[in-house]
Design a protein around this motif. Structure first.
Motif, PDB file in Angstrom:
ATOM      1  N   HIS A   1       0.876  -1.162   0.000  1.00 55.26           N
ATOM      2  CA  HIS A   1       0.000   0.000   0.000  1.00 55.26           C
ATOM      3  C   HIS A   1       0.916   1.215   0.000  1.00 55.26           C
ATOM      4  CE1 HIS A   1      -2.740   3.001   1.892  1.00 55.26           C
ATOM      5  NE2 HIS A   1      -3.664   2.350   1.201  1.00 55.26           N
ATOM      6  N   HIS A   2       0.405   2.396  -0.347  1.00 54.70           N
ATOM      7  CA  HIS A   2       1.301   3.568  -0.384  1.00 54.70           C
ATOM      8  C   HIS A   2       1.914   3.851   0.985  1.00 54.70           C
ATOM      9  CE1 HIS A   2      -1.077   6.688   1.697  1.00 54.70           C
ATOM     10  NE2 HIS A   2      -2.134   6.114   1.179  1.00 54.70           N
ATOM     11  N   SER A   3       1.180   3.525   2.071  1.00 48.92           N
ATOM     12  CA  SER A   3       1.736   3.728   3.414  1.00 48.92           C
ATOM     13  C   SER A   3       2.886   2.767   3.686  1.00 48.92           C
ATOM     14  CB  SER A   3       0.638   3.564   4.472  1.00 48.92           C
ATOM     15  OG  SER A   3       0.077   2.262   4.414  1.00 48.92           O
ATOM     16  N   ASP A   4       2.809   1.561   3.108  1.00 49.12           N
ATOM     17  CA  ASP A   4       3.906   0.592   3.258  1.00 49.12           C
ATOM     18  C   ASP A   4       5.166   1.107   2.559  1.00 49.12           C
ATOM     19  OD1 ASP A   4       2.293  -1.323   4.625  1.00 49.12           O
ATOM     20  OD2 ASP A   4       1.458  -1.956   2.701  1.00 49.12           O
ATOM     21  N   ILE A   5       4.970   1.655   1.356  1.00 52.80           N
ATOM     22  CA  ILE A   5       6.106   2.189   0.604  1.00 52.80           C
ATOM     23  C   ILE A   5       6.701   3.390   1.319  1.00 52.80           C
ATOM     24  CG2 ILE A   5       6.814   3.232  -1.579  1.00 52.80           C
ATOM     25  CD1 ILE A   5       4.595   1.632  -2.943  1.00 52.80           C
ATOM     26  N   SER A   6       5.835   4.258   1.819  1.00 53.32           N
ATOM     27  CA  SER A   6       6.305   5.430   2.563  1.00 53.32           C
ATOM     28  C   SER A   6       7.119   5.005   3.775  1.00 53.32           C
ATOM     29  CB  SER A   6       5.103   6.271   3.001  1.00 53.32           C
ATOM     30  OG  SER A   6       5.505   7.316   3.847  1.00 53.32           O
ATOM     31  N   ARG A   7       6.621   4.046   4.525  1.00 53.13           N
ATOM     32  CA  ARG A   7       7.335   3.570   5.711  1.00 53.13           C
ATOM     33  C   ARG A   7       8.666   2.923   5.318  1.00 53.13           C
ATOM     34  NH1 ARG A   7       3.422   1.302   7.679  1.00 53.13           N
ATOM     35  NH2 ARG A   7       3.674  -0.803   6.858  1.00 53.13           N
ATOM     36  N   HIS A   8       8.658   2.148   4.245  1.00 49.67           N
ATOM     37  CA  HIS A   8       9.867   1.464   3.776  1.00 49.67           C
ATOM     38  C   HIS A   8      10.924   2.471   3.352  1.00 49.67           C
ATOM     39  CE1 HIS A   8      11.974  -1.506   0.967  1.00 49.67           C
ATOM     40  NE2 HIS A   8      12.041  -2.049   2.174  1.00 49.67           N
ATOM     41  N   LEU A   9      10.511   3.505   2.604  1.00 51.82           N
ATOM     42  CA  LEU A   9      11.457   4.534   2.171  1.00 51.82           C
ATOM     43  C   LEU A   9      11.947   5.370   3.351  1.00 51.82           C
ATOM     44  CD1 LEU A   9       9.747   5.730  -1.139  1.00 51.82           C
ATOM     45  CD2 LEU A   9      11.895   4.452  -0.929  1.00 51.82           C
ATOM     46  N   THR A  10      11.060   5.611   4.305  1.00 52.46           N
ATOM     47  CA  THR A  10      11.463   6.346   5.508  1.00 52.46           C
ATOM     48  C   THR A  10      12.579   5.604   6.238  1.00 52.46           C
ATOM     49  OG1 THR A  10       9.277   7.357   5.805  1.00 52.46           O
ATOM     50  CG2 THR A  10      10.691   7.217   7.755  1.00 52.46           C
ATOM     51  N   GLU A  11      12.414   4.289   6.379  1.00 49.63           N
ATOM     52  CA  GLU A  11      13.438   3.478   7.046  1.00 49.63           C
ATOM     53  C   GLU A  11      14.750   3.530   6.272  1.00 49.63           C
ATOM     54  OE1 GLU A  11      11.605  -0.334   7.249  1.00 49.63           O
ATOM     55  OE2 GLU A  11      10.304   0.179   8.939  1.00 49.63           O
ATOM     56  N   ALA A  12      14.643   3.523   4.935  1.00 53.92           N
ATOM     57  CA  ALA A  12      15.854   3.574   4.109  1.00 53.92           C
ATOM     58  C   ALA A  12      16.568   4.915   4.268  1.00 53.92           C
ATOM     59  CB  ALA A  12      15.490   3.339   2.640  1.00 53.92           C
ATOM     60  N   ILE A  13      15.800   5.988   4.447  1.00 55.01           N
ATOM     61  CA  ILE A  13      16.394   7.316   4.614  1.00 55.01           C
ATOM     62  C   ILE A  13      16.987   7.468   6.011  1.00 55.01           C
ATOM     63  CG2 ILE A  13      15.857   9.783   4.773  1.00 55.01           C
ATOM     64  CD1 ILE A  13      13.775   9.312   2.537  1.00 55.01           C
ATOM     65  N   THR A  14      16.228   7.085   7.034  1.00 58.32           N
ATOM     66  CA  THR A  14      16.714   7.252   8.411  1.00 58.32           C
ATOM     67  C   THR A  14      17.902   6.352   8.719  1.00 58.32           C
ATOM     68  OG1 THR A  14      15.067   5.646   9.219  1.00 58.32           O
ATOM     69  CG2 THR A  14      14.450   7.977   9.264  1.00 58.32           C
ATOM     70  N   SER A  15      18.016   5.224   8.019  1.00 57.96           N
ATOM     71  CA  SER A  15      19.139   4.308   8.248  1.00 57.96           C
ATOM     72  C   SER A  15      20.392   4.739   7.494  1.00 57.96           C
ATOM     73  CB  SER A  15      18.747   2.884   7.825  1.00 57.96           C
ATOM     74  OG  SER A  15      18.594   2.803   6.417  1.00 57.96           O
ATOM     75  N   GLY A  16      20.241   5.726   6.595  1.00 59.21           N
ATOM     76  CA  GLY A  16      21.391   6.190   5.836  1.00 59.21           C
ATOM     77  C   GLY A  16      21.549   5.541   4.477  1.00 59.21           C
ATOM     78  N   HIS A  17      20.633   4.626   4.112  1.00 61.44           N
ATOM     79  CA  HIS A  17      20.716   3.999   2.790  1.00 61.44           C
ATOM     80  C   HIS A  17      20.626   5.073   1.706  1.00 61.44           C
ATOM     81  CE1 HIS A  17      20.232   0.655  -0.088  1.00 61.44           C
ATOM     82  NE2 HIS A  17      19.402   1.471  -0.717  1.00 61.44           N
ATOM     83  N   PHE A  18      19.730   6.036   1.923  1.00 61.31           N
ATOM     84  CA  PHE A  18      19.671   7.219   1.060  1.00 61.31           C
ATOM     85  C   PHE A  18      20.124   8.408   1.908  1.00 61.31           C
ATOM     86  CE2 PHE A  18      16.204   4.654  -0.952  1.00 61.31           C
ATOM     87  CZ  PHE A  18      16.839   4.449  -2.179  1.00 61.31           C
ATOM     88  N   ALA A  19      21.276   8.977   1.584  1.00 61.45           N
ATOM     89  CA  ALA A  19      21.837  10.063   2.381  1.00 61.45           C
ATOM     90  C   ALA A  19      21.180  11.395   2.042  1.00 61.45           C
ATOM     91  CB  ALA A  19      23.344  10.157   2.136  1.00 61.45           C
ATOM     92  N   VAL A  20      21.293  12.343   2.981  1.00 64.42           N
ATOM     93  CA  VAL A  20      20.794  13.694   2.732  1.00 64.42           C
ATOM     94  C   VAL A  20      21.533  14.274   1.526  1.00 64.42           C
ATOM     95  CG1 VAL A  20      20.677  16.052   3.637  1.00 64.42           C
ATOM     96  CG2 VAL A  20      20.155  14.119   5.129  1.00 64.42           C
ATOM     97  N   GLY A  21      20.777  14.827   0.585  1.00 62.83           N
ATOM     98  CA  GLY A  21      21.362  15.384  -0.620  1.00 62.83           C
ATOM     99  C   GLY A  21      21.299  14.441  -1.806  1.00 62.83           C
ATOM    100  N   SER A  22      21.085  13.160  -1.523  1.00 64.43           N
ATOM    101  CA  SER A  22      20.982  12.194  -2.617  1.00 64.43           C
ATOM    102  C   SER A  22      19.594  12.242  -3.242  1.00 64.43           C
ATOM    103  CB  SER A  22      21.283  10.780  -2.113  1.00 64.43           C
ATOM    104  OG  SER A  22      20.279  10.354  -1.188  1.00 64.43           O
ATOM    105  N   VAL A  23      19.464  11.641  -4.405  1.00 70.11           N
ATOM    106  CA  VAL A  23      18.186  11.623  -5.120  1.00 70.11           C
ATOM    107  C   VAL A  23      17.635  10.203  -5.120  1.00 70.11           C
ATOM    108  CG1 VAL A  23      17.054  12.033  -7.343  1.00 70.11           C
ATOM    109  CG2 VAL A  23      18.872  13.558  -6.575  1.00 70.11           C
TER     110      VAL A  23
END
Length: 247
Positions: free
Chosen positions: A8-30
C-alpha cells in the motif's frame, strides 16, 4: 533494499522512511525515479506518488519537476497544524496542549512588549508565563506564552495555579463575566533574542520562531487580555480555513 509484498502507499512510505533514516539514502541524494520505484515495488505510479507525497509532507524529501526527489532530512519533521476558522476553534486549540505555568507576576512592560500589546511603555500588567508542551512528550516544548491581563484581575493568578489547563480567558469569563467576542491575531516571523527563553524552548539563541500576538476583545471592542506566544519554527504551524462569503 528489499521491498514489501503487495504494498500500500503507506507501506512504501514507511519502507522509504526506514531507508532514509538508516542512511541507505543520504541527505542530498536523489531517490530512484517514479518509474524505477514502480518497478521495484511492483505497483502503480499513483501509489508511488502518494508515498512520495507523504515523505514530502513530513519534510524528508523535496520534489521538483525534472529534478527528481531529493532527500532533505534523516528524521521526519514534527509539526502541528491546527485548523482555525472561528473564535470557538481558537479557544478549543488552546486547550489541546499541556500548559506548564512558569511564573505569575505584575510587571511594567518594556517598549518592545508595549508595541505588541498596543499600550504605553511602562504600563503595568499581570503577566502569566507558561510553556506549551505536547501531551505525547515526543518533541521539545511547542512554545512559550506570556498572557497579559489587567492587574485588576489579580485573582486570575491564583485561579491559573489551581487550574493550569484552563484558558485564562475562560477563567476571566467565569470569575468576572467578561466574554470573548472577537480575537485579533497577528502572526510573524521572529528570532529568539533572550537566552533564558532559548533555554526553555530548547533551541539556540537566535533561532527562528513563529510569534503570535492575540488580542481578546469583548462585545464593546475593548481588549481585556493579550497573549504573546513564541513557537520554534520546526515544531509548529497554523493552518486556517477560508471560505468564500455569500452574496
Amino acid at each position: 533494499m528489499s521491498s514489501p509484498s503487495k504494498p500500500h502507499h503507506s507501506d512504501i512510505s514507511r519502507h522509504l522512511t526506514e531507508a532514509i533514516t538508516s542512511g541507505h539514502f543520504a541527505v542530498g541524494s536523489v531517490l530512484p525515479t517514479e518509474l524505477e520505484l514502480c518497478d521495484h515495488y511492483k505497483t502503480s505510479r499513483h501509489t508511488v506518488r502518494a508515498a512520495l507525497a507523504e515523505l514530502q509532507r513530513v519534510g524528508l524529501v523535496s520534489r521538483r519537476k525534472n529534478a527528481g526527489t531529493r532527500v532533505e532530512a534523516t528524521k521526519p519533521r514534527d509539526t502541528f497544524r491546527p485548523s482555525l476558522a472561528s473564535v470557538d476553534d481558537l479557544v478549543q486549540f488552546g486547550t489541546e496542549h499541556l500548559r506548564q505555568v512558569q511564573s505569575i507576576e505584575e510587571v511594567a512592560v518594556s517598549a518592545s512588549v508595549a508595541k505588541d500589546l498596543g499600550c504605553a511603555p511602562g504600563a503595568r500588567w499581570l503577566r502569566i508565563s507558561s510553556l506549551r508542551l505536547d501531551s505525547s512528550g515526543k518533541v521539545g516544548p511547542i512554545g512559550w506564552t506570556d498572557v497579559y491581563v489587567d492587574p485588576a484581575y489579580s485573582e486570575v493568578g491564583a485561579l491559573v495555579r489551581e487550574s493550569p489547563d484552563t484558558l485564562v480567558s475562560s477563567l476571566i469569563a467565569e470569575r468576572y463575566g467578561r466574554q470573548i467576542a472577537e480575537i485579533h491575531q497577528d502572526v510573524r516571523a521572529d528570532t529568539v533574542k533572550d537566552a533564558v527563553l532559548a533555554k526553555a524552548l530548547q533551541v539556540e539563541q537566535g533561532a527562528a520562531v513563529l510569534k503570535i500576538v492575540r488580542r481578546y476583545l469583548d462585545a464593546e471592542g475593548l481588549a481585556f487580555e493579550v497573549s504573546v506566544s513564541v513557537h520554534p519554527a520546526d515544531r509548529f504551524s497554523v493552518s486556517m480555513r477560508l471560505q468564500r462569503s455569500g452574496a
